[in-house]
Design an enzyme around this catalytic site. Structure first.
Site, PDB file in Angstrom:
ATOM      1  N   GLU A  84       0.804  -1.216   0.000  1.00 63.94           N
ATOM      2  CA  GLU A  84       0.000   0.000   0.000  1.00 63.94           C
ATOM      3  C   GLU A  84       0.841   1.272   0.000  1.00 63.94           C
ATOM      4  O   GLU A  84       0.344   2.366   0.251  1.00 63.94           O
ATOM      5  CB  GLU A  84      -0.951  -0.001   1.201  1.00 63.94           C
TER       6      GLU A  84
ATOM      7  N   HIS B 223      -4.585   1.681   7.238  1.00 70.21           N
ATOM      8  CA  HIS B 223      -3.180   1.987   6.953  1.00 70.21           C
ATOM      9  C   HIS B 223      -2.515   2.463   8.236  1.00 70.21           C
ATOM     10  O   HIS B 223      -3.172   3.028   9.114  1.00 70.21           O
ATOM     11  CB  HIS B 223      -3.039   3.091   5.895  1.00 70.21           C
TER      12      HIS B 223
ATOM     13  N   CYS C 199      -3.104  12.167   2.888  1.00 70.16           N
ATOM     14  CA  CYS C 199      -3.233  11.644   1.519  1.00 70.16           C
ATOM     15  C   CYS C 199      -2.112  12.152   0.623  1.00 70.16           C
ATOM     16  O   CYS C 199      -1.785  11.539  -0.386  1.00 70.16           O
ATOM     17  CB  CYS C 199      -4.565  12.065   0.926  1.00 70.16           C
TER      18      CYS C 199
END
Length: 342
Positions: A69, A145, A265
């Site tokens: 990821e 995450h 992000c």
């Protein structure tokens, strides 16, 4: 896909050949995201072209055993960006050892084997790499995450009490490999101060921690943190403590938050020397002129609204491809999308 999930990047100070290494994340856990890595790799190569400074790797095999990821599960700790650091890889499960702890409710998207593979590709020294497992219980509470439960910048690791497995032993390893322990700040948020559920709801750790010109650090946080009594009280106290974090700035990013995003992000850092920076494709470096051009591009190509029915309209596909074709020309990327190559 969020840039934090685009790739894992190791700066030249850490790698065996003195180059900056890039590995796009395969994002195998979600089908719609797993379509991205090839294009992401082409974009990164178009931005960082010079082989004298940059090394690019193909994304890991497209299966769950090597689920990757990207930077959302990778943190680099260092005394300064240009000096050798310790690269911290966080994983959710062991792909080949079912006896190890694993979440029961939600998938662990990132494996130890993926972390080890990226470290090998990048030529990292084992004495400057630490692998830590996410706590399966917090994954089952919605921590998909590591950047939802921990964040690092230079010599600071800011994390929740429940973030990891075997926390103390792994932090001791981190201290040893970092070297000068007095310069390493490990800031643990106790569950009694901020619960896991409150941290997830407000994205306390899905923030950005940045270093200011003064050398002090600031947390860039969503207003959801400000609106939470527990979180805002904790942050107000934190900046008064003897750590590098001295400031908190709140921003309204509700549209991002409602789509599973937040300040983190954008957490895809590429630490470059001045010489390496000169080798970057200049068309992708933000300035006032590019900012204005990109705003005009958005105004020209983005629809004001979109419905499910529009997804069956071939005109939407044509519009999207036209927009992307123009964008790649603005940024000087060349033909990075498959439709441009067909």
């Amino acid at each position: 896909m969020w840039t934090a999930n685009a790739a894992t990047i190791s700066p030249s100070a850490d790698t065996h050949d003195g180059k900056v290494h890039f590995t796009p994340a395969n994002l195998t856990n979600k089908f719609h995201r797993s379509l991205e890595p090839v294009t992401t790799g082409r974009i990164l190569q178009a931005m960082f072209r010079d082989p004298a400074h940059f090394a690019h790797h193909t994304h890991l095999p497209d299966n769950d055993h090597f689920g990757d990821e990207g930077a959302a599960n990778h943190t680099r700790l260092c005394s300064a960006y240009g000096k050798r650091g310790v690269e911290l890889f966080v994983f959710g499960r062991y792909a080949f050892d079912s006896s190890q702890p694993a979440p029961k409710r939600f998938p662990a998207r990132h494996t130890l084997e993926a972390c080890e593979a990226v470290a090998r590709l990048h030529g990292l020294n084992d004495e400057h790499v630490v692998y830590m497992q996410q706590n399966p219980d917090v994954i089952d509470q919605g921590v998909f995450h590591n950047d939802v439960i921990a964040v690092g910048n230079q010599n600071v690791l800011f994390y929740h009490q429940q973030a990891f497995v075997d926390t103390q032993n792994k932090l001791n390893e981190l201290r040893r490999k970092f070297g000068n322990e007095t310069d390493l700040h490990l800031i643990e948020v106790k569950d009694s101060d901020v619960s896991v559920s409150e941290a997830i709801k407000t994205y306390l750790f899905n923030t950005q921690v940045i270093t200011l010109p003064s050398g002090e650090m600031a947390i860039i946080a969503p207003t959801e943190c400000q609106e939470s009594h527990a979180v805002s009280s904790y942050l107000a106290a934190l900046v008064q403590q003897h750590t590098p974090i001295r400031h908190v700035h709140y921003y309204d990013v509700k549209q991002s938050m409602r789509n599973g995003g937040g300040p983190a992000c954008l957490r895809l850092r590429v630490a470059l020397s001045e010489q390496e920076k000169q080798a970057v494709n200049p068309n992708v470096l933000m300035n006032d002129a590019l900012f204005s051009t990109l705003n005009q591009w958005v105004d020209k190509h983005y629809r004001d609204q979109i419905s499910e029915a529009d997804l069956a309209d071939p005109q939407l596909l044509d519009e999207s491809r036209s927009a992307l074709d123009e964008l790649t020309q603005i940024l000087g990327l060349g033909s990075v999308y498959q439709f441009q190559q067909d």
